[in-house]
Motif scaffolding. Structure first.
Motif, PDB file in Angstrom:
ATOM      1  N   TRP A  21       1.352  -1.267   0.209  1.00  0.00           N
ATOM      2  CA  TRP A  21      -0.211   0.051  -0.263  1.00  0.00           C
ATOM      3  C   TRP A  21       1.027   1.573  -0.069  1.00  0.00           C
ATOM      4  N   VAL A  22       2.404   1.435   0.979  1.00  0.00           N
ATOM      5  CA  VAL A  22       2.532   2.902   1.255  1.00  0.00           C
ATOM      6  C   VAL A  22       3.778   2.571  -0.080  1.00  0.00           C
ATOM      7  N   ALA A  23       4.292   1.652  -0.896  1.00  0.00           N
ATOM      8  CA  ALA A  23       4.699   1.352  -2.129  1.00  0.00           C
ATOM      9  C   ALA A  23       3.714   1.959  -3.178  1.00  0.00           C
ATOM     10  N   ARG A  24       2.367   1.599  -3.212  1.00  0.00           N
ATOM     11  CA  ARG A  24       1.935   2.049  -4.530  1.00  0.00           C
ATOM     12  C   ARG A  24       1.290   3.905  -4.210  1.00  0.00           C
ATOM     13  N   SER A  25       1.569   3.826  -3.419  1.00  0.00           N
ATOM     14  CA  SER A  25       0.966   5.816  -2.644  1.00  0.00           C
ATOM     15  C   SER A  25       1.986   6.199  -3.345  1.00  0.00           C
ATOM     16  N   THR A  26       3.128   6.220  -3.952  1.00  0.00           N
ATOM     17  CA  THR A  26       4.407   7.029  -4.569  1.00  0.00           C
ATOM     18  C   THR A  26       4.283   7.281  -6.193  1.00  0.00           C
ATOM     19  N   GLU A  28       1.221   8.786  -6.742  1.00  0.00           N
ATOM     20  CA  GLU A  28       0.864  10.122  -6.243  1.00  0.00           C
ATOM     21  C   GLU A  28       1.462  10.601  -5.288  1.00  0.00           C
ATOM     22  N   PRO A  29       2.812  11.286  -5.904  1.00  0.00           N
ATOM     23  CA  PRO A  29       3.568  12.389  -4.771  1.00  0.00           C
ATOM     24  C   PRO A  29       2.699  13.198  -4.216  1.00  0.00           C
ATOM     25  N   GLY A  30       3.469  13.644  -3.371  1.00  0.00           N
ATOM     26  CA  GLY A  30       2.514  15.001  -2.184  1.00  0.00           C
ATOM     27  C   GLY A  30       3.641  14.507  -1.249  1.00  0.00           C
ATOM     28  N   ALA A  31       2.953  15.521  -0.387  1.00  0.00           N
ATOM     29  CA  ALA A  31       3.134  15.882   1.284  1.00  0.00           C
ATOM     30  C   ALA A  31       2.596  15.220   2.365  1.00  0.00           C
ATOM     31  N   ILE A  32       3.617  15.160   3.373  1.00  0.00           N
ATOM     32  CA  ILE A  32       3.233  13.634   4.048  1.00  0.00           C
ATOM     33  C   ILE A  32       3.313  15.039   5.435  1.00  0.00           C
ATOM     34  N   ASP A  33       2.153  14.153   6.637  1.00  0.00           N
ATOM     35  CA  ASP A  33       1.309  15.509   7.021  1.00  0.00           C
ATOM     36  C   ASP A  33       2.300  14.809   8.848  1.00  0.00           C
TER      37      ASP A  33
ATOM     38  N   GLN B 337       8.761  11.177  -3.985  1.00  0.00           N
ATOM     39  CA  GLN B 337       8.572  10.955  -5.210  1.00  0.00           C
ATOM     40  C   GLN B 337       9.408   8.941  -5.724  1.00  0.00           C
ATOM     41  N   GLU B 338       9.440   8.743  -4.476  1.00  0.00           N
ATOM     42  CA  GLU B 338      10.376   7.157  -5.043  1.00  0.00           C
ATOM     43  C   GLU B 338       9.974   7.184  -6.177  1.00  0.00           C
ATOM     44  N   ARG B 339      11.471   6.676  -6.989  1.00  0.00           N
ATOM     45  CA  ARG B 339      11.212   5.456  -8.274  1.00  0.00           C
ATOM     46  C   ARG B 339      12.149   4.340  -7.622  1.00  0.00           C
ATOM     47  N   TRP B 340      11.217   3.287  -8.103  1.00  0.00           N
ATOM     48  CA  TRP B 340      11.642   2.101  -8.024  1.00  0.00           C
ATOM     49  C   TRP B 340      12.811   1.655  -8.993  1.00  0.00           C
ATOM     50  N   SER B 341      13.536   2.696  -9.210  1.00  0.00           N
ATOM     51  CA  SER B 341      14.365   1.516  -9.596  1.00  0.00           C
ATOM     52  C   SER B 341      15.305   0.581  -8.738  1.00  0.00           C
TER      53      SER B 341
END
Lengths: 178, 488
Positions: A21-26, A28-33, B337-341
């Motif tokens: 789930w956390v990996a998939r959140s990337t 949609e990049p955005g700021a974190i609270d 903005q993790e780029r999964w390399s």
């Protein structure tokens, strides 16, 4: 299913799902609270602490180590060597030289009685396991030079011992009589 | 130790080059030995499955010994080498000591290979006293000598190496800074990064474990050479498992330290020192030394209260790992903005494997459960989960990251030139995709850029970031990452 295995599998699923789930959140990049993240961290920490405390409370009173207040009904002496165990009501072999003469092949104990196995060794460390006829492990301890490890077991079914972890080829058996 | 330090004439550039070269040698050793040792594991499972029945049984124990000692040793040195490289951005570990450790490791490995593959020594990684001296003619006495010789040489080499890391850190940071205590007291003028704190904690742990190994060797030597009464078996067993426990756990911490240092480069978020990190790693240092009691649950002669300490410590040490490190890793990645390399993927999966294997370890550290699980496949299973799927992935990810960075540095000039050309073409409307991506067909390049904007998985991840940076911003960003992406 074994409860430990169930706990492990459920935990694995939860951890894997969380990481996915956390990996998939990337995507949609955005700021974190961070304040919210730390509140969640606090909840997670307290939850983990409570779970661990519950497991400690449930398991620590059930340690397998002998308590002197309860006297065993039956004492069985187990002596290990490479690659055999002697199981007897007598003290058993005192040295490798007298092994054959003092070897006791079979011991009978009453079903339901508290049996104390006094386990020692004449040479190296050994693992001693007591199994059901179906091969399920009932109890175990280790034999250590210079020490007597006392393993207490209440048999509610027939059992056979022993098992030697180092390529045991000459183990004898004991019989639990109903 | 001063005599072994780098000569003052070495320039920073020369030092960096030598450190790079030396790290690559360490990594090469690890990458060569790893598949061989893994193959030995496969051989063991094949024998257990009943194949090759004609193989003498002592071969299984010999292979098991080599596999166990070899794997732990390989990832320990690979982890420490990678950590040294990362640390060299802040402090200056001695190259001479590292070379000495490399030479001693090579010698130790040769002795170990001879002892197991020629001498058929089958004592397991724990070489539990007095088994090495009770071979029942399965292995010759010289094989036992070779084993203890290997352990002594490896122990001395690794002790020097770890001590040198501590020396290098101490040369820049005070003890209170290296352990983060100054941060807790409100001093933030000298702020040691997390990797320094973790390295300090880890190397103290290494020394503690290796001291235990030295005591074992001394006790055995006194008994065998001096002809004294047999050493206390329970004492030696405690020392042996303390040594093994520390070495394996510290190797894990090497991997975690690498994650702390490298992962932010991919997420674009800092992973800085804070009170939680400091408290967490100081707690780990205190608890890891007591958690080893969980290895002796089946030794009923061990005092009961020590067994309880083992379970309580094992439970407690999971809290800083889960609540601070693993949780922070997830926060670091969440909506980043993790780029999964490959590198961040391996690092991330390594953290996950550590978490999953850690659950298996905690279950096994429960005394009532351990009575059923001790000496069963649960033990190698959970160990391989957090080791093979944890620290090994972390170190491989770090190595790939470092190798990529090193390769990129070499190509940086040519890549920058290519980028400049691409920018010119972009401004002249010559088609951004084909220009930027060089050999990539224009339609495929456009697809990649579109895919990135749509949040799809990038088919060519090394190309994507540069493409995204140019397309999204509308002007090129000459960043290290975009240059590296092009170069690779």
């Amino acid at each position: 299913m074994n409860p430990s295995l169930a706990i492990f599998l459920v935990s694995t699923l939860v951890i894997a799902a969380t990481f996915l789930w956390v990996a998939r959140s990337t995507s949609e990049p955005g700021a974190i609270d961070y304040a919210r993240a730390n509140r969640l961290r606090g909840v997670f920490g307290v939850s983990l602490g409570v779970i661990l405390a519950i497991f400690l409370v449930l398991t620590l009173p059930r340690l397998p180590y002998p308590v002197e207040a309860a006297a065993p009904a039956h004492v069985v002496n187990v002596v290990g060597k490479q690659y055999a165990f002697s199981v007897s009501e007598s003290p058993g072999p005192q040295s490798l030289a007298t092994w054959e003469a003092e070897f006791s092949p079979v011991v009978e104990v009453l079903q339901g009685a508290l049996v104390e196995f006094r386990v020692r060794t004449l040479d190296v460390n050994h693992g001693l396991g007591i199994y059901t006829p179906q091969g399920a492990l009932l109890a175990q301890t280790q034999a250590m030079p210079g020490y007597v490890n006392r393993l207490r077991v209440q048999f509610d079914q027939p059992a056979r011992i022993p098992r030697c972890v180092w390529n045991s080829v000459a183990c004898r058996t004991t019989r639990c009589v109903p | 130790m001063t005599a072994l330090a780098n000569p003052p004439t070495a320039t920073p550039d020369a030092y960096a080059r030598q450190m790079t070269r030396l790290t690559l040698v360490w990594v090469a050793v690890g990458l060569v030995l790893f598949p061989i040792l893994a193959l030995l594991g496969l051989v063991m499972r094949t024998l257990q499955a009943g194949y090759f029945r004609a193989t003498p049984p002592e071969w299984f124990d010999a292979v098991m010994t080599l596999h166990g000692l070899g794997m732990v040793g390989v990832w320990f040195v690979a982890g420490l080498a990678a950590l040294s490289f990362v640390l060299s951005a802040y402090v200056r570990p001695s190259l001479t000591v590292s070379k000495l450790a490399l030479a001693m490791t090579a010698l130790g490995v040769i002795l170990l290979l001879v002892a197991t593959l020629v001498g058929r020594l089958g004592v397991g990684w724990y070489f539990l006293h007095p088994l090495p001296f009770h071979s029942t003619d399965t292995w010759p006495a010289w094989a036992t000598g070779a084993l203890f010789g290997a352990l002594a040489i490896l122990g001395v080499g690794w002790t020097l190496w770890a001590a040198d890391i501590l020396r290098a850190i101490a040369a820049r940071y005070r003890l209170s800074e290296a352990l983060g205590w100054s941060y807790l007291s409100g001093r933030t003028d000298v702020e040691a990064p997390p990797v320094v704190v973790i390295a300090w904690v880890s190397c103290i742990g290494v020394l503690a474990g290796l001291v235990a190994a030295v005591v074992i060797l001394l006790l055995v030597a006194i008994e065998v050479i001096g002809g004294t009464a047999p050493s206390d078996a329970l004492l030696i067993k405690n020392l042996t498992f303390y040594f093994g426990h520390m070495l394996v756990n510290i190797t894990m911490y090497f991997g975690v330290g690498l994650v702390y240092e490298i992962m932010p480069a991919y997420t674009g978020r800092p992973w800085k020192i804070n009170a939680l990190v400091v408290i967490s790693w100081n707690t780990v240092l205190a608890l890891v030394m007591f958690a080893y009691f969980h290895h002796l649950y089946m030794d009923f002669a061990q005092p009961r209260w020590l067994q309880v300490v083992g379970q309580v410590s094992s439970y407690l040490i999971s809290v800083p790992a889960a609540v601070v490190t693993i949780f922070s890793a997830l926060v670091l990645v969440y909506h980043s903005q993790e780029r999964w390399s490959l590198a961040p993927t391996l690092l991330y999966l390594g953290v996950m494997g550590w978490a999953i294997g850690g659950v298996g370890a905690m279950i096994d550290s429960t005394i009532t459960v351990n009575q059923q699980f001790h000496n069963t496949l649960w033990v190698p299973a959970h160990f391989h989960t957090y080791y093979l799927m944890g620290v090994v992935l972390m170190i491989l990810g770090a190595v790939y990251h470092l190798a990529t960075a090193l390769t990129s540095e070499r190509r940086e000039l040519s890549a920058a030139r290519r980028l400049a050309v691409a920018v010119l073409r972009l401004r002249s409307g010559d088609g951004a995709g084909s220009a930027l991506l060089g050999h990539v067909p224009p339609d495929r390049a456009r697809h990649d850029c579109d895919g990135i904007h749509a949040g799809h998985v990038q088919p060519w991840p090394s190309v994507g970031p540069a493409c995204r940076r140019v397309m999204v911003s509308g002007r090129p960003e000459v960043s290290v990452h975009s240059v590296r992406a092009l170069a690779s």
